[in-house]
Design a protein around this motif. Structure first.
Motif, PDB file in Angstrom:
ATOM      1  N   SER A  81      -8.915  -6.917 -28.222  1.00 31.72           N
ATOM      2  CA  SER A  81      -9.986  -6.109 -27.644  1.00 31.72           C
ATOM      3  C   SER A  81      -9.477  -4.679 -27.456  1.00 31.72           C
ATOM      4  CB  SER A  81     -10.435  -6.693 -26.306  1.00 31.72           C
ATOM      5  OG  SER A  81     -10.988  -7.976 -26.478  1.00 31.72           O
ATOM      6  N   ALA A  82     -10.370  -3.720 -27.633  1.00 26.11           N
ATOM      7  CA  ALA A  82      -9.956  -2.323 -27.530  1.00 26.11           C
ATOM      8  C   ALA A  82     -11.135  -1.469 -27.089  1.00 26.11           C
ATOM      9  CB  ALA A  82      -9.411  -1.823 -28.867  1.00 26.11           C
ATOM     10  N   GLN A  83     -10.815  -0.278 -26.600  1.00 24.29           N
ATOM     11  CA  GLN A  83     -11.823   0.715 -26.248  1.00 24.29           C
ATOM     12  C   GLN A  83     -11.773   1.836 -27.285  1.00 24.29           C
ATOM     13  OE1 GLN A  83     -14.123   0.923 -23.828  1.00 24.29           O
ATOM     14  NE2 GLN A  83     -13.608  -0.964 -22.743  1.00 24.29           N
ATOM     15  N   LYS A  84     -12.945   2.200 -27.819  1.00 22.64           N
ATOM     16  CA  LYS A  84     -13.020   3.295 -28.787  1.00 22.64           C
ATOM     17  C   LYS A  84     -13.860   4.417 -28.195  1.00 22.64           C
ATOM     18  CE  LYS A  84     -14.601   4.476 -33.449  1.00 22.64           C
ATOM     19  NZ  LYS A  84     -15.231   3.976 -34.688  1.00 22.64           N
ATOM     20  N   ARG A  85     -13.386   5.658 -28.354  1.00 25.17           N
ATOM     21  CA  ARG A  85     -14.122   6.807 -27.817  1.00 25.17           C
ATOM     22  C   ARG A  85     -13.997   8.000 -28.740  1.00 25.17           C
ATOM     23  NH1 ARG A  85     -13.061  11.422 -24.400  1.00 25.17           N
ATOM     24  NH2 ARG A  85     -14.984  12.047 -23.340  1.00 25.17           N
ATOM     25  N   LEU A  86     -15.131   8.648 -28.997  1.00 21.02           N
ATOM     26  CA  LEU A  86     -15.156   9.919 -29.700  1.00 21.02           C
ATOM     27  C   LEU A  86     -15.126  11.051 -28.688  1.00 21.02           C
ATOM     28  CD1 LEU A  86     -17.865   9.494 -32.504  1.00 21.02           C
ATOM     29  CD2 LEU A  86     -15.420   9.825 -32.835  1.00 21.02           C
ATOM     30  N   SER A  87     -14.438  12.129 -29.021  1.00 24.87           N
ATOM     31  CA  SER A  87     -14.419  13.314 -28.168  1.00 24.87           C
ATOM     32  C   SER A  87     -14.182  14.532 -29.049  1.00 24.87           C
ATOM     33  CB  SER A  87     -13.335  13.203 -27.088  1.00 24.87           C
ATOM     34  OG  SER A  87     -12.052  13.030 -27.674  1.00 24.87           O
ATOM     35  N   ILE A  88     -14.418  15.695 -28.497  1.00 28.12           N
ATOM     36  CA  ILE A  88     -14.258  16.937 -29.249  1.00 28.12           C
ATOM     37  C   ILE A  88     -12.841  17.453 -29.045  1.00 28.12           C
ATOM     38  CG2 ILE A  88     -15.073  19.308 -29.543  1.00 28.12           C
ATOM     39  CD1 ILE A  88     -17.813  18.326 -28.531  1.00 28.12           C
ATOM     40  N   PHE A  89     -12.063  17.433 -30.106  1.00 25.70           N
ATOM     41  CA  PHE A  89     -10.676  17.882 -30.039  1.00 25.70           C
ATOM     42  C   PHE A  89     -10.589  19.405 -30.152  1.00 25.70           C
ATOM     43  CE2 PHE A  89      -6.620  18.921 -32.112  1.00 25.70           C
ATOM     44  CZ  PHE A  89      -5.723  18.312 -31.249  1.00 25.70           C
ATOM     45  N   SER A  90     -11.420  19.977 -31.007  1.00 23.75           N
ATOM     46  CA  SER A  90     -11.468  21.427 -31.174  1.00 23.75           C
ATOM     47  C   SER A  90     -12.918  21.864 -31.229  1.00 23.75           C
ATOM     48  CB  SER A  90     -10.738  21.842 -32.456  1.00 23.75           C
ATOM     49  OG  SER A  90     -10.844  23.232 -32.667  1.00 23.75           O
ATOM     50  N   ALA A  91     -13.332  22.697 -30.289  1.00 25.85           N
ATOM     51  CA  ALA A  91     -14.715  23.158 -30.225  1.00 25.85           C
ATOM     52  C   ALA A  91     -14.934  24.307 -31.208  1.00 25.85           C
ATOM     53  CB  ALA A  91     -15.044  23.603 -28.802  1.00 25.85           C
TER      54      ALA A  91
END
Length: 224
Positions: A81-91
């Motif tokens: 089981s794992a958690q996946k998350r998208l985020s903005i690394f460079s705006a």
């Protein structure tokens, strides 16, 4: 995509980098980080979504990978089981937001036609990758694209654009007229265009390809 395309002027203006992080929830605590370039963000309009902030929160919220969708740690040859998350690394210097209003699975028109609230300013700080050292990424709205019509198979597009002196104009084919900011903010936007408040020379450039694009993982990024 040809890596050279990430170095052109289009990318320097509109380009940013997304980070996809997978954190395994078992005792191994493996972490996978993958980075991908973007020139716009396509935001799903969940039923609970009422604003651009809601859509960005939905875009960057964690997803649990488990069961048939569990994450495979190749080194250990096991699924966990794992958690996946998208985020903005460079705006980016110019942020383009695409609202996914057209849905082929909807029974009737196929269009999500409700108003999604947006403001003339936007702060991307809540959606940045953890540990991001970017200065506060504040944006100002300067253009809005609107689709008129109730179906994904027909309709008409108009645009609203703000000039350097702060005046908004509605562009409807050859017809152009001045409008107020309140008129713009009540539109059912299809695409939003925000420019960064920092001038181009001060805004952080997209990270170099060698260190930010492609795979740079603690463990290879493989999913079932």
């Amino acid at each position: 995509t040809d890596a050279r395309s990430y170095k052109d002027y289009h990318y320097q203006i509109f380009g940013g980098v997304l980070q996809s992080q997978i954190l395994c929830l078992d005792d191994s605590k493996y972490v996978s980080n993958t980075f991908n370039a973007f020139v716009d963000l396509s935001l799903e309009l969940a039923p609970s979504c009422r604003s651009i902030e809601d859509a960005l929160t939905h875009f960057t919220e964690s997803e649990t990978l488990e069961g048939d969708n569990a994450y495979k740690i190749e080194k250990l040859n096991k699924y966990v089981s794992a958690q996946k998350r998208l985020s903005i690394f460079s705006a980016p210097n110019v942020l383009v937001l695409h609202l996914k209003r057209f849905d082929f699975l909807r029974a009737r028109s196929g269009k999500i036609d409700r108003h999604i609230a947006f403001e003339d300013t936007l702060d991307l700080s809540p959606y940045l990758s953890e540990g991001n050292k970017d200065t506060r990424p504040l944006y100002e709205l300067y253009a809005v694209l609107v689709h008129l019509g109730h179906s994904l198979y027909s309709g008409h597009y108009i645009a609203f654009v703000k000039t350097a002196d702060g005046q908004w104009y509605e562009m409807d084919d050859s017809a152009v007229r001045a409008v107020g900011a309140a008129d713009v903010l009540r539109q059912r936007a299809y695409m939003l265009f925000y420019r960064r408040r920092l001038c181009k020379e001060q805004a952080p450039p997209p990270p170099p390809l060698e260190s930010s694009l492609g795979q740079r993982n603690s463990e290879p990024d493989n999913k079932r």
